[in-house]
Design a protein around this motif. Structure first.
Motif, PDB file in Angstrom:
ATOM      1  N   ALA A 181       0.744  -1.235   0.037  1.00  0.00           N
ATOM      2  CA  ALA A 181      -0.085  -0.096  -0.072  1.00  0.00           C
ATOM      3  C   ALA A 181       0.761   1.213   0.010  1.00  0.00           C
ATOM      4  CB  ALA A 181      -1.074   0.173   1.226  1.00  0.00           C
ATOM      5  N   SER A 182       0.370   2.286  -0.810  1.00  0.00           N
ATOM      6  CA  SER A 182       1.188   3.398  -1.029  1.00  0.00           C
ATOM      7  C   SER A 182       0.437   4.583  -0.268  1.00  0.00           C
ATOM      8  CB  SER A 182       1.337   3.868  -2.280  1.00  0.00           C
ATOM      9  OG  SER A 182       1.945   4.995  -2.455  1.00  0.00           O
ATOM     10  N   GLN A 183       1.078   5.682   0.347  1.00  0.00           N
ATOM     11  CA  GLN A 183       0.405   6.508   1.320  1.00  0.00           C
ATOM     12  C   GLN A 183      -0.288   7.382   0.196  1.00  0.00           C
ATOM     13  OE1 GLN A 183       2.908   9.257   3.346  1.00  0.00           O
ATOM     14  NE2 GLN A 183       4.677   8.496   2.303  1.00  0.00           N
ATOM     15  N   TYR A 184       0.167   7.253  -1.357  1.00  0.00           N
ATOM     16  CA  TYR A 184      -0.242   8.223  -2.363  1.00  0.00           C
ATOM     17  C   TYR A 184      -1.317   7.630  -3.019  1.00  0.00           C
ATOM     18  CZ  TYR A 184       4.341   9.983  -1.163  1.00  0.00           C
ATOM     19  OH  TYR A 184       5.558  10.760  -0.595  1.00  0.00           O
ATOM     20  N   LEU A 185      -2.148   8.187  -3.783  1.00  0.00           N
ATOM     21  CA  LEU A 185      -3.416   7.503  -4.056  1.00  0.00           C
ATOM     22  C   LEU A 185      -3.233   6.929  -5.704  1.00  0.00           C
ATOM     23  CD1 LEU A 185      -5.996  10.436  -3.251  1.00  0.00           C
ATOM     24  CD2 LEU A 185      -5.464   8.396  -2.170  1.00  0.00           C
ATOM     25  N   GLY A 186      -1.953   7.283  -6.400  1.00  0.00           N
ATOM     26  CA  GLY A 186      -1.947   6.800  -7.661  1.00  0.00           C
ATOM     27  C   GLY A 186      -1.583   5.269  -8.052  1.00  0.00           C
ATOM     28  N   ALA A 187      -1.172   4.995  -8.755  1.00  0.00           N
ATOM     29  CA  ALA A 187      -0.651   3.507  -9.319  1.00  0.00           C
ATOM     30  C   ALA A 187       0.711   4.015  -9.738  1.00  0.00           C
ATOM     31  CB  ALA A 187      -1.317   3.117 -10.635  1.00  0.00           C
ATOM     32  N   TYR A 188       1.707   3.454  -8.870  1.00  0.00           N
ATOM     33  CA  TYR A 188       3.247   3.724  -8.948  1.00  0.00           C
ATOM     34  C   TYR A 188       3.990   2.398  -9.028  1.00  0.00           C
ATOM     35  CZ  TYR A 188       1.501   8.224  -6.690  1.00  0.00           C
ATOM     36  OH  TYR A 188       0.850   9.297  -6.894  1.00  0.00           O
ATOM     37  N   ASP A 189       5.194   2.557  -9.694  1.00  0.00           N
ATOM     38  CA  ASP A 189       5.759   1.426 -10.020  1.00  0.00           C
ATOM     39  C   ASP A 189       7.057   1.285  -9.350  1.00  0.00           C
ATOM     40  OD1 ASP A 189       6.980   2.345 -13.370  1.00  0.00           O
ATOM     41  OD2 ASP A 189       7.282   3.303 -11.440  1.00  0.00           O
ATOM     42  N   SER A 190       7.376   2.271  -8.375  1.00  0.00           N
ATOM     43  CA  SER A 190       8.563   2.342  -7.653  1.00  0.00           C
ATOM     44  C   SER A 190       8.260   1.465  -6.261  1.00  0.00           C
ATOM     45  CB  SER A 190       9.186   3.673  -7.731  1.00  0.00           C
ATOM     46  OG  SER A 190      10.234   3.940  -6.791  1.00  0.00           O
ATOM     47  N   ILE A 191       9.336   0.656  -5.916  1.00  0.00           N
ATOM     48  CA  ILE A 191       9.063   0.196  -4.516  1.00  0.00           C
ATOM     49  C   ILE A 191       9.207   1.324  -3.468  1.00  0.00           C
ATOM     50  CG2 ILE A 191      11.635  -0.306  -3.957  1.00  0.00           C
ATOM     51  CD1 ILE A 191      10.590  -3.195  -3.503  1.00  0.00           C
ATOM     52  N   GLY A 192       9.959   2.287  -3.666  1.00  0.00           N
ATOM     53  CA  GLY A 192      10.125   3.334  -2.580  1.00  0.00           C
ATOM     54  C   GLY A 192       8.755   4.014  -2.589  1.00  0.00           C
ATOM     55  N   ASP A 193       7.829   3.900  -2.974  1.00  0.00           N
ATOM     56  CA  ASP A 193       6.476   4.584  -3.165  1.00  0.00           C
ATOM     57  C   ASP A 193       5.625   3.948  -2.200  1.00  0.00           C
ATOM     58  OD1 ASP A 193       6.353   5.814  -6.447  1.00  0.00           O
ATOM     59  OD2 ASP A 193       6.735   6.888  -4.623  1.00  0.00           O
ATOM     60  N   TYR A 194       6.025   2.640  -1.678  1.00  0.00           N
ATOM     61  CA  TYR A 194       5.124   1.930  -1.096  1.00  0.00           C
ATOM     62  C   TYR A 194       5.662   1.689   0.376  1.00  0.00           C
ATOM     63  CZ  TYR A 194       2.754   1.000  -5.294  1.00  0.00           C
ATOM     64  OH  TYR A 194       2.266   0.787  -6.374  1.00  0.00           O
ATOM     65  N   THR A 195       4.848   1.848   1.459  1.00  0.00           N
ATOM     66  CA  THR A 195       5.372   1.745   2.875  1.00  0.00           C
ATOM     67  C   THR A 195       4.614   0.855   3.663  1.00  0.00           C
ATOM     68  OG1 THR A 195       3.573   3.422   3.672  1.00  0.00           O
ATOM     69  CG2 THR A 195       5.893   4.289   2.866  1.00  0.00           C
ATOM     70  N   ILE A 196       3.884   0.128   3.102  1.00  0.00           N
ATOM     71  CA  ILE A 196       3.038  -1.096   3.930  1.00  0.00           C
ATOM     72  C   ILE A 196       2.997  -2.202   3.222  1.00  0.00           C
ATOM     73  CG2 ILE A 196       0.885  -1.643   5.129  1.00  0.00           C
ATOM     74  CD1 ILE A 196       0.201   1.377   5.392  1.00  0.00           C
ATOM     75  N   TRP A 197       3.589  -3.293   3.528  1.00  0.00           N
ATOM     76  CA  TRP A 197       3.602  -4.639   3.042  1.00  0.00           C
ATOM     77  C   TRP A 197       2.906  -5.793   3.655  1.00  0.00           C
ATOM     78  CZ3 TRP A 197       6.411  -4.696  -1.781  1.00  0.00           C
ATOM     79  CH2 TRP A 197       6.926  -3.648  -2.070  1.00  0.00           C
ATOM     80  N   GLY A 198       2.571  -6.518   2.794  1.00  0.00           N
ATOM     81  CA  GLY A 198       1.756  -7.937   3.348  1.00  0.00           C
ATOM     82  C   GLY A 198       2.955  -8.946   3.353  1.00  0.00           C
ATOM     83  N   GLN A 199       2.448 -10.063   3.864  1.00  0.00           N
ATOM     84  CA  GLN A 199       3.346 -11.235   4.263  1.00  0.00           C
ATOM     85  C   GLN A 199       3.924 -12.017   3.175  1.00  0.00           C
ATOM     86  OE1 GLN A 199       0.325 -11.752   4.115  1.00  0.00           O
ATOM     87  NE2 GLN A 199       0.004 -13.867   3.584  1.00  0.00           N
ATOM     88  N   GLY A 200       3.514 -11.899   2.040  1.00  0.00           N
ATOM     89  CA  GLY A 200       3.590 -12.561   0.707  1.00  0.00           C
ATOM     90  C   GLY A 200       2.984 -13.944   0.590  1.00  0.00           C
ATOM     91  N   THR A 201       2.890 -14.211  -0.856  1.00  0.00           N
ATOM     92  CA  THR A 201       2.362 -15.558  -1.202  1.00  0.00           C
ATOM     93  C   THR A 201       3.047 -16.161  -2.041  1.00  0.00           C
ATOM     94  OG1 THR A 201       0.183 -16.656  -1.411  1.00  0.00           O
ATOM     95  CG2 THR A 201       0.449 -14.827  -2.496  1.00  0.00           C
ATOM     96  N   LEU A 202       3.615 -17.260  -1.968  1.00  0.00           N
ATOM     97  CA  LEU A 202       4.383 -18.207  -2.719  1.00  0.00           C
ATOM     98  C   LEU A 202       3.459 -18.584  -4.059  1.00  0.00           C
ATOM     99  CD1 LEU A 202       7.126 -19.482  -3.647  1.00  0.00           C
ATOM    100  CD2 LEU A 202       6.594 -21.418  -2.310  1.00  0.00           C
ATOM    101  N   VAL A 203       3.871 -18.521  -5.297  1.00  0.00           N
ATOM    102  CA  VAL A 203       3.409 -18.714  -6.599  1.00  0.00           C
ATOM    103  C   VAL A 203       4.772 -19.837  -7.261  1.00  0.00           C
ATOM    104  CG1 VAL A 203       2.678 -18.391  -8.911  1.00  0.00           C
ATOM    105  CG2 VAL A 203       1.926 -16.974  -6.942  1.00  0.00           C
ATOM    106  N   THR A 204       4.465 -20.931  -7.473  1.00  0.00           N
ATOM    107  CA  THR A 204       5.438 -21.824  -8.208  1.00  0.00           C
ATOM    108  C   THR A 204       4.863 -22.439  -9.457  1.00  0.00           C
ATOM    109  OG1 THR A 204       6.157 -22.376  -6.220  1.00  0.00           O
ATOM    110  CG2 THR A 204       6.743 -24.085  -7.973  1.00  0.00           C
ATOM    111  N   VAL A 205       5.459 -22.034 -10.636  1.00  0.00           N
ATOM    112  CA  VAL A 205       4.967 -22.388 -11.932  1.00  0.00           C
ATOM    113  C   VAL A 205       6.075 -23.595 -12.425  1.00  0.00           C
ATOM    114  CG1 VAL A 205       4.340 -21.759 -14.405  1.00  0.00           C
ATOM    115  CG2 VAL A 205       4.117 -20.116 -12.318  1.00  0.00           C
ATOM    116  N   SER A 206       5.379 -24.791 -12.577  1.00  0.00           N
ATOM    117  CA  SER A 206       6.302 -25.784 -13.290  1.00  0.00           C
ATOM    118  C   SER A 206       6.388 -25.753 -14.664  1.00  0.00           C
ATOM    119  CB  SER A 206       5.910 -27.123 -12.805  1.00  0.00           C
ATOM    120  OG  SER A 206       4.568 -27.376 -12.915  1.00  0.00           O
ATOM    121  N   SER A 207       7.106 -26.078 -15.536  1.00  0.00           N
ATOM    122  CA  SER A 207       7.236 -26.369 -16.866  1.00  0.00           C
ATOM    123  C   SER A 207       6.938 -27.671 -17.250  1.00  0.00           C
ATOM    124  CB  SER A 207       8.783 -26.164 -17.370  1.00  0.00           C
ATOM    125  OG  SER A 207       9.486 -27.016 -16.708  1.00  0.00           O
TER     126      SER A 207
END
Length: 123
Positions: A97-123
């Motif tokens: 989540a970013s404290q700003y309202l826009g759609a930003y692609d810079s990791i520095g614009d985000y200050t709140i993070w979730g814990q992550g979820t693992l995606v595994t794609v097999s060939s």
């Protein structure tokens, strides 16, 4: 705001998954939201972002046309629909989540993070 991501799993190449991220604590619509991913041994990188209302989105070139970010402010949830998955998409996916309202692609614009979820794609 606190973030809880879910929906990861293991799929074969060409398959699909939908990730969800539920926010709690503060007004969800006050935040621009993003998805990032981190592959083993690599840095965390931008995947997709959406502005506060859902009217504006941006994507990394590597996922354009395959991933779709959306949000439902009534449910305090942001989604990442992933189709035509490739082994290169294997990573831990994080919502942020970013404290700003826009759609930003810079990791520095985000200050709140979730814990992550693992995606595994097999060939």
């Amino acid at each position: 705001v606190q973030l809880q991501a879910s929906g990861g799993g293991m799929v074969q190449a060409g398959g699909s998954l939908r990730l969800s991220c539920i926010a709690s604590g503060r007004t969800f619509s006050n935040y621009g939201m993003g998805w990032f991913r981190q592959a083993p041994g690599k840095e965390r990188v931008f995947v997709a972002a959406i502005n506060w209302s859902g009217s504006s989105t941006t994507y990394a070139d590597s996922v354009k046309g395959r991933f779709t970010i959306s949000r439902d402010n009534a449910k305090n949830t942001v989604y990442l629909q992933m189709v035509r998955l490739e082994p290169e998409d294997t990573a831990v996916y994080y919502c942020a989540a970013s404290q700003y309202l826009g759609a930003y692609d810079s990791i520095g614009d985000y200050t709140i993070w979730g814990q992550g979820t693992l995606v595994t794609v097999s060939s």
